[in-house]
Design an enzyme around this catalytic site. Structure first.
Site, PDB file in Angstrom:
ATOM      1  N   CYS A 427      -8.148   0.089 -36.960  1.00 41.37           N
ATOM      2  CA  CYS A 427      -9.266  -0.830 -37.157  1.00 41.37           C
ATOM      3  C   CYS A 427      -8.747  -2.079 -37.868  1.00 41.37           C
ATOM      4  O   CYS A 427      -7.610  -2.128 -38.308  1.00 41.37           O
ATOM      5  CB  CYS A 427     -10.368  -0.173 -37.974  1.00 41.37           C
ATOM      6  SG  CYS A 427      -9.929  -0.046 -39.722  1.00 41.37           S
ATOM      7  N   CYS A 476     -14.185   3.165 -37.516  1.00 39.55           N
ATOM      8  CA  CYS A 476     -14.252   2.201 -36.421  1.00 39.55           C
ATOM      9  C   CYS A 476     -13.200   2.417 -35.333  1.00 39.55           C
ATOM     10  O   CYS A 476     -13.404   2.021 -34.195  1.00 39.55           O
ATOM     11  CB  CYS A 476     -14.174   0.774 -36.951  1.00 39.55           C
ATOM     12  SG  CYS A 476     -15.506   0.410 -38.108  1.00 39.55           S
TER      13      CYS A 476
HETATM   14  C1  HEM Z   1     -20.986   3.522 -41.106  1.00 32.63           C
HETATM   15  C2  HEM Z   1     -20.273   3.059 -40.313  1.00 32.63           C
HETATM   16  C3  HEM Z   1     -19.665   1.711 -40.015  1.00 32.63           C
HETATM   17  C4  HEM Z   1     -19.723   0.522 -40.677  1.00 32.63           C
HETATM   18  C5  HEM Z   1     -20.476   0.170 -41.932  1.00 32.63           C
HETATM   19  C6  HEM Z   1     -18.885  -0.403 -39.934  1.00 32.63           C
HETATM   20  C7  HEM Z   1     -18.638  -1.720 -40.286  1.00 32.63           C
HETATM   21  C8  HEM Z   1     -17.710  -2.510 -39.652  1.00 32.63           C
HETATM   22  C9  HEM Z   1     -17.255  -3.793 -40.109  1.00 32.63           C
HETATM   23  C10 HEM Z   1     -17.692  -4.490 -41.385  1.00 32.63           C
HETATM   24  C11 HEM Z   1     -16.397  -4.261 -39.197  1.00 32.63           C
HETATM   25  C12 HEM Z   1     -15.708  -5.616 -39.210  1.00 32.63           C
HETATM   26  C13 HEM Z   1     -14.298  -5.551 -39.589  1.00 32.63           C
HETATM   27  C14 HEM Z   1     -13.606  -6.858 -39.296  1.00 32.63           C
HETATM   28  O1  HEM Z   1     -13.502  -7.209 -38.136  1.00 32.63           O
HETATM   29  O2  HEM Z   1     -13.167  -7.525 -40.242  1.00 32.63           O
HETATM   30  C15 HEM Z   1     -16.276  -3.280 -38.172  1.00 32.63           C
HETATM   31  C16 HEM Z   1     -15.476  -3.382 -37.062  1.00 32.63           C
HETATM   32  C17 HEM Z   1     -15.564  -2.545 -35.971  1.00 32.63           C
HETATM   33  N1  HEM Z   1     -16.269  -1.378 -35.897  1.00 32.63           N
HETATM   34 FE1  HEM Z   1     -17.314  -0.576 -37.360  1.00 32.63          FE
HETATM   35  N2  HEM Z   1     -18.386   0.241 -38.844  1.00 32.63           N
HETATM   36  C18 HEM Z   1     -18.834   1.536 -38.858  1.00 32.63           C
HETATM   37  C19 HEM Z   1     -18.537   2.539 -37.944  1.00 32.63           C
HETATM   38  C20 HEM Z   1     -17.983   2.302 -36.697  1.00 32.63           C
HETATM   39  C21 HEM Z   1     -17.739   3.302 -35.687  1.00 32.63           C
HETATM   40  C22 HEM Z   1     -18.016   4.773 -35.846  1.00 32.63           C
HETATM   41  C23 HEM Z   1     -17.205   2.658 -34.607  1.00 32.63           C
HETATM   42  C24 HEM Z   1     -16.756   3.184 -33.267  1.00 32.63           C
HETATM   43  C25 HEM Z   1     -16.896   4.323 -32.764  1.00 32.63           C
HETATM   44  C26 HEM Z   1     -17.102   1.269 -34.960  1.00 32.63           C
HETATM   45  C27 HEM Z   1     -16.594   0.298 -34.161  1.00 32.63           C
HETATM   46  C28 HEM Z   1     -16.116  -0.883 -34.638  1.00 32.63           C
HETATM   47  C29 HEM Z   1     -15.302  -1.756 -33.869  1.00 32.63           C
HETATM   48  C30 HEM Z   1     -14.949  -1.578 -32.407  1.00 32.63           C
HETATM   49  C31 HEM Z   1     -14.956  -2.785 -34.707  1.00 32.63           C
HETATM   50  C32 HEM Z   1     -14.107  -3.965 -34.318  1.00 32.63           C
HETATM   51  C33 HEM Z   1     -12.754  -3.941 -34.743  1.00 32.63           C
HETATM   52  C34 HEM Z   1     -11.886  -2.843 -34.258  1.00 32.63           C
HETATM   53  O3  HEM Z   1     -11.724  -2.635 -33.025  1.00 32.63           O
HETATM   54  O4  HEM Z   1     -11.275  -2.194 -35.133  1.00 32.63           O
HETATM   55  N3  HEM Z   1     -17.576   1.078 -36.231  1.00 32.63           N
HETATM   56  N4  HEM Z   1     -17.090  -2.227 -38.465  1.00 32.63           N
HETATM   57  S1  SF4 Z   2     -15.528  -0.541 -41.882  1.00 27.11           S
HETATM   58 FE1  SF4 Z   2     -14.421  -0.184 -40.017  1.00 27.11          FE
HETATM   59  S2  SF4 Z   2     -13.049  -1.973 -39.859  1.00 27.11           S
HETATM   60 FE2  SF4 Z   2     -13.710  -1.833 -41.982  1.00 27.11          FE
HETATM   61  S3  SF4 Z   2     -12.094  -0.611 -42.961  1.00 27.11           S
HETATM   62 FE3  SF4 Z   2     -13.773   0.767 -42.428  1.00 27.11          FE
HETATM   63  S4  SF4 Z   2     -13.131   1.600 -40.494  1.00 27.11           S
HETATM   64 FE4  SF4 Z   2     -11.937  -0.258 -40.806  1.00 27.11          FE
END
Ligand code: HEM
Ligand code: SF4
Length: 572
Positions: A427, A476
């Site tokens: 991520c 993520c």
């Molecule tokens: C409680 C759960 C979650 C929170 C609060 C959260 C929050 C965030 C945040 C703040 C980002 C931005 C990071 C950046 O680009 O600087 C992000 C990126 C991302 N999140 Fe989450 N996320 C959560 C769970 C998940 C889960 C379970 C998935 C997928 C199954 C997911 C998929 C993604 C994807 C695809 C990105 C884009 C960057 C990457 O490919 O690593 N997120 N998330």
């Molecule tokens: S919120 Fe998602 S992108 Fe941010 S540190 Fe956690 S797993 Fe990585």
């Protein structure tokens, strides 16, 4: 459950369908940020307010505001882009972003570092190529994913068609997006049914994620998502109907065993004509039954655990007026991408590039962004972002094959030899993600080099082993479905999870806590040695870790936290 609703619910309700005070906040020049309530609302428009965490200490010392900027995530059903759309992203990444593009684990693009005063211009350029960022984040249905393989059978085309149909059907209808970002005229609000017929005023209790899979590839990680459709083929290779899955999800919180990742359950089989209706019914049941008091308990996976699958299925069938048949047999082989060249139809071919952690940039080593720009300028096929943060140059004409191959090779975009690296994801984490407890994207490449040395010593360098890292437990990069999962615990410290299935059907299990770099190597090296010496023919690393007794098998979410830690093999 209590009658108390969470703060986010109040913000949504008072927002007048996602308007809040965003329009005013954008005009406010004294700060690069927006007010707190709008920070929640702007997610529904596909943006996160972030700050560069690398710069925090210096700016605090100088008594300056944090280095605020926005992350913009776009909605790209199935991850398919035309060359013109690719070129538009490339342009805005350089003009308004931090000069890089991030391909995500959910088949979309993130731009980082867009300052407040450039948001409108960026969205305008994206809009000009018929894309938008509405509902890319927030408590709504997010980007709909789809098996990334370009047309190889009618089933692949049908899967993309379904992903697009569901995406369109579940897109929020509020005019707020056009009003705020394109200075559209305010359209007077109507009743809930008129403005948001599916979501209503308070949208969903939490984010909602939908995918469409085409076996034998489980590249979309169907069991990690709230709702999934698995293609069941007919005799001609088309789709006879869909197996439906519900209640998958990754996120959890360290030290809170009531939160856990969960693999989706099979709900039944539906006819092609009923898929969109069913998607709407699943969404509305979750809208009405999901927990709006506690956001850590608000995903569909908890609704299903609490209410029971049978009860949930009955309500979905009632609302959709559809009778689900028993699930049909299906078999997945892997979650990875088929890197390199493959044949398409009508003399065309596809090239799947390896993009390390999905980050594209130009630097001293390679000019990846420029190379892809050059390819996009003459390519007449498409670009497809994969669920593994890679990129397919799809439908390449016979004449362009050679040129594209050599351009990609020169830019270091072809598959690496290491089986671990080929199957790795990280991520974003630091410096942009406000939730990161540890590095991820910036650290995994180096860790892989160190692990590759150990693997090579055991003769395993080319073996496909799935490894995923995240900077916090939100998941993520879907780390709980990796044969080797590493989840940030604090600066330079990770929890190590083992024993997930290679085909994405079984979660892993906590093996060791709080490991630093040396600790990770020391923990994994004996496992590699044992795997090389004792594996059975064709046995995958994740399966071996369980059979050899390193970890207990996780059967589903509720037992994710049970029987953790080193098991008999090492405890001896
Ligand atoms: C409680 C759960 C979650 C929170 C609060 C959260 C929050 C965030 C945040 C703040 C980002 C931005 C990071 C950046 O680009 O600087 C992000 C990126 C991302 N999140 Fe989450 N996320 C959560 C769970 C998940 C889960 C379970 C998935 C997928 C199954 C997911 C998929 C993604 C994807 C695809 C990105 C884009 C960057 C990457 O490919 O690593 N997120 N998330
Ligand atoms: S919120 Fe998602 S992108 Fe941010 S540190 Fe956690 S797993 Fe990585």
């Amino acid at each position: 459950m209590t009658d108390k609703i969470s703060r986010n619910e109040r913000i949504k309700e008072a927002s007048d369908y996602l308007r809040g005070t965003l329009a005013d906040g954008l005009r406010e020049e004294i700060t690069g940020a927006i007010v707190e309530d709008d920070q929640q609302l702007v997610k529904f428009h596909g943006m996160y307010l972030q700050d560069d965490r690398d710069l925090r200490p210096e700016r605090t010392r100088k008594k300056m505001e944090k280095a605020f900027a926005f992350m913009i995530r776009v909605r790209i059903p199935g991850g398919v882009l035309s060359p013109a759309q690719w070129l538009a992203f490339d342009q805005v990444a350089r003009d308004y972003g931090n000069g890089t593009m991030r391909l995500t684990t959910r088949q979309t693009v993130q731009l980082h570092g867009v300052i407040k005063s450039n948001l409108k211009a960026t969205l305008k350029e994206i809009d000009a190529v018929l894309l938008n960022s509405i509902a890319a984040c927030g408590d709504v249905n997010r980007n709909v994913m789809c098996a990334a393989t370009p047309e190889q059978s009618p089933a692949h085309a049908a899967a993309l068609e379904l992903a697009r149909a569901i995406s369109d059907h579940l897109t929020p209808r509020t005019p707020a997006y056009r009003e705020i970002w394109f200075d559209g005229e305010k359209i007077a609000g109507g009743s809930d049914e008129v403005v948001e017929p599916i979501y209503g005023k308070t949208y969903l209790p939490r984010k909602f994620k939908i995918v469409v899979a085409v076996p034998p590839s489980n590249d979309v990680d169907v069991f990690a998502h709230d709702l999934g459709f698995i293609a069941v083929r007919d005799a001609q290779g088309g789709v006879a109907g869909w197996n439906v899955t519900v209640g998958g999800g990754m996120g959890m919180t360290h030290g809170e065993p009531d939160t856990y990742p969960r693999t989706a359950s099979l709900l039944g089989f539906c006819a092609v004509a009923d898929a969109v209706k069913l998607a709407e019914a699943v969404v509305t049941v979750q809208r009405d039954w999901g927990d709006r008091a506690n956001r850590k308990h608000a995903r569909l996976k908890y609704t299903i655990e609490d209410r029971g699958l049978e009860f949930f299925r009955a309500e979905v069938m009632r609302r959709a007026a559809v009778v689900l048949e028993p699930t049909k047999p299906f078999a997945f082989a892997s979650t990875g991408d088929r890197l390199g060249w493959s044949d398409g139809i009508e003399g065309r071919s596809h090239l799947t590039l390896f993009i390390q952690n999905g980050r594209l940039r130009d630097d001293a080593h390679a000019k990846q962004l420029s190379t892809l720009r050059q390819i996009a300028q003459s390519h007449d096929g498409d670009f497809r972002i994969t669920p593994n943060q890679n990129l397919i140059i799809g439908n390449i004409s016979a004449e362009q094959r050679n040129e594209i191959h050599w351009l990609a090779k020169d830019a270091g975009l072809l598959a690496p030899a290491s089986g671990l690296r080929r199957n790795s994801m990280a991520c974003v984490a630091l410096p942009t993600c406000g939730l990161a407890l540890a590095e991820s994207e910036r650290y995994l490449p180096d860790l892989l080099s160190a692990l590759d040395e150990r693997l090579a010593a055991h003769g395993l360098a080319a073996d496909d082993i799935v490894i995923r890292m995240t900077g916090c437990p939100n998941g993520c990069a879907r780390p709980y479905l990796a044969e080797i999962g590493l989840v940030g615990k604090g600066p330079g410290r990770y929890n190590l999870y083992l024993g997930a299935a290679f085909d994405g059907s079984r979660l892993n299990k906590l093996y060791a806590e709080d490991l630093d770099h040396a600790g990770i190597l020391a923990a994994l090296d004996p496992l590699f040695a044992a795997y090389a010496a004792e594996r059975q023919k064709g046995e995958r690393f994740g399966d071996f870790a369980i059979r050899a007794g390193f970890v207990a098998a996780t059967r589903n979410g509720r037992d994710f936290h049970a029987d953790v830690g080193t098991q008999s093999a090492l405890a001896g």
